[in-house]
Design an enzyme around this catalytic site. Structure first.
Site, PDB file in Angstrom:
ATOM      1  N   HIS A 136       0.814  -1.221   0.000  1.00  0.00           N
ATOM      2  CA  HIS A 136       0.000   0.000   0.000  1.00  0.00           C
ATOM      3  C   HIS A 136       0.848   1.273   0.000  1.00  0.00           C
ATOM      4  CE1 HIS A 136      -3.642  -2.231   0.418  1.00  0.00           C
ATOM      5  NE2 HIS A 136      -3.421  -2.618   1.654  1.00  0.00           N
ATOM      6  N   ASP A 173      -3.261 -10.583  -2.095  1.00  0.00           N
ATOM      7  CA  ASP A 173      -3.763  -9.968  -0.866  1.00  0.00           C
ATOM      8  C   ASP A 173      -5.201  -9.501  -1.101  1.00  0.00           C
ATOM      9  OD1 ASP A 173      -4.239  -7.563   1.019  1.00  0.00           O
ATOM     10  OD2 ASP A 173      -2.352  -8.351   1.794  1.00  0.00           O
ATOM     11  N   HIS A 175      -6.661  -6.910  -0.168  1.00  0.00           N
ATOM     12  CA  HIS A 175      -6.742  -5.467  -0.410  1.00  0.00           C
ATOM     13  C   HIS A 175      -5.947  -5.118  -1.665  1.00  0.00           C
ATOM     14  CE1 HIS A 175      -6.995  -6.093   4.059  1.00  0.00           C
ATOM     15  NE2 HIS A 175      -8.167  -5.543   3.783  1.00  0.00           N
ATOM     16  N   ASP A 261      -5.053 -12.547   3.720  1.00  0.00           N
ATOM     17  CA  ASP A 261      -6.241 -12.012   4.357  1.00  0.00           C
ATOM     18  C   ASP A 261      -7.529 -12.213   3.554  1.00  0.00           C
ATOM     19  OD1 ASP A 261      -5.073 -10.281   2.557  1.00  0.00           O
ATOM     20  OD2 ASP A 261      -4.839  -8.643   3.973  1.00  0.00           O
TER      21      ASP A 261
END
Length: 364
Positions: A136, A173, A175, A261
């Protein structure tokens, strides 16, 4: 088959401290990015006996010159200053504690060491269990527990050394890997693919329309799956998008941003994957890496916040990488696999079909 593994006890020393949200009735709690989710992965590898059969590779600190390949001098100085003053937020939910600057440099350096070990032939593939995550972080802002762009920094270092040109990054991931996308958005030497929960984090990021710009047009593919997607949707996306895109691009190395996740127990997402999902994705990706780039495959750990379940997902991945079965069985596997709607659903297939249409833009 030689599978490498990178872990350093100092990764556990990094801490984000208390969740910074506040209010008159908000009971303080620790941020969800804790040392336990990573330490329990290694502990399961130790308990199963698998870690003894992996090749231990030592991480190294990333130099500031390496950090400058992906970050501004002002941002690097900001991270150092906040670390020296006792900690704080270096951007948006990217909290660091005191004396963290070297720890975040170590995470970036670990990913670089993993890529170097594979390119030099010390190992065939590798799992880098580094912390904090990086996908990120952008040039001048840390976000979502990510301080420095670990994978982009590692790729830039390998490219600068002359050992590598064309790289594919597959981010599974839950996200969106906005930082990795930003780093290579206008380039054709790095193909980036992200499968994530639509609209989760960062808000509004990771749409189908974000497909690269300039020289990089067509070399960024997002697959924003609806909440509730599980085993069937993820495997369909891998087979219909990731593998064809890799075959079209023909990379010299495949790097996975290995966030765990999307698992069925994660507190920061609403997906339904389980350990066998990660095993099958790894198996498929490894087979493709063998066909395209002599098996050169590097997995760098990102998110995953269920301390109970992420170790089982990681064990499945590393068993598949190393072709070593430990006999340790995921105690939740049958329950999660039996959940309704684990098979591909029509509304999920529609998104995957739209993303698959983007593959034609990749120029080999």
């Amino acid at each position: 088959m030689k599978t490498g593994f990178i872990w350093d006890e100092r990764f556990a020393w990094f801490h984000t401290g208390l969740d910074r949200r506040s209010g008159p009735f908000y009971q303080p709690m620790y941020a969800l990015d804790t040392r336990e989710t990573k330490e329990r992965i290694r502990e399961l590898l130790v308990a199963s006996g698998l870690v003894e059969r992996l090749v231990s590779i030592q991480p190294k600190l990333a130099d500031e010159s390496d950090l400058l390949r992906c970050h501004t001098p002002e941002y690097i100085a900001k991270v150092r200053a906040i670390s020296e003053k006792g900690g704080g937020d270096v951007g948006e939910g990217a909290w660091i504690g005191p004396n963290s600057f070297d720890l975040v440099r170590l995470a970036a350096g670990a990913c670089a060491a993993g890529i170097e070990a594979v390119l030099d032939g010390a190992v065939d593939n590798i799992y880098v269990l580094a912390r904090p995550a990086g996908h990120h972080a952008t040039r001048d802002v840390g976000r979502g527990f990510c301080i420095f762009s670990n994978i982009p920094i590692a790729i830039r270092c390998a490219q600068a050394s002359g050992k590598l040109r064309r790289v594919a990054v597959f981010d599974w991931d839950v996200h969106h890997g906005n930082g990795t996308q930003e780093a290579f958005y206008s380039e054709s030497s790095v193909l980036t693919i992200s499968i994530h929960q639509a609209g989760n984090y960062p808000p509004g990021s990771g749409t189908l329309e974000e497909n690269g710009a300039g020289a990089g047009a067509g070399f960024n593919i997002n697959v924003p799956l609806p909440p509730g997607s599980g085993h069937g949707a993820y495997l369909d996306a891998v087979h219909r998008i990731v593998i064809p895109a890799l075959n079209a691009f023909r990379p010299e190395l495949i790097v996975v941003a290995s966030g765990l996740d999307a698992n069925a127990m994660d507190p920061l997402a609403r997906m339904m994957c389980y350990s066998e999902t990660y095993r099958e994705m790894t198996r498929t990706l490894k087979r493709t890496a063998n066909e395209l780039c002599n098996g050169k495959l590097v997995l760098c750990h990102e998110g995953g916040y269920s301390a109970v379940y992420v170790p089982w997902c990681a064990l499945a991945i590393i068993e598949e990488l190393s072709e070593i079965k430990t006999g340790f069985k995921d105690p939740s596997l049958e329950r999660f696999a039996a959940w309704p709607y684990q098979e591909l659903q029509p509304h999920q297939a529609e998104i995957i079909s739209r993303a698959a249409d983007l593959i034609d833009r990749i120029r080999a």
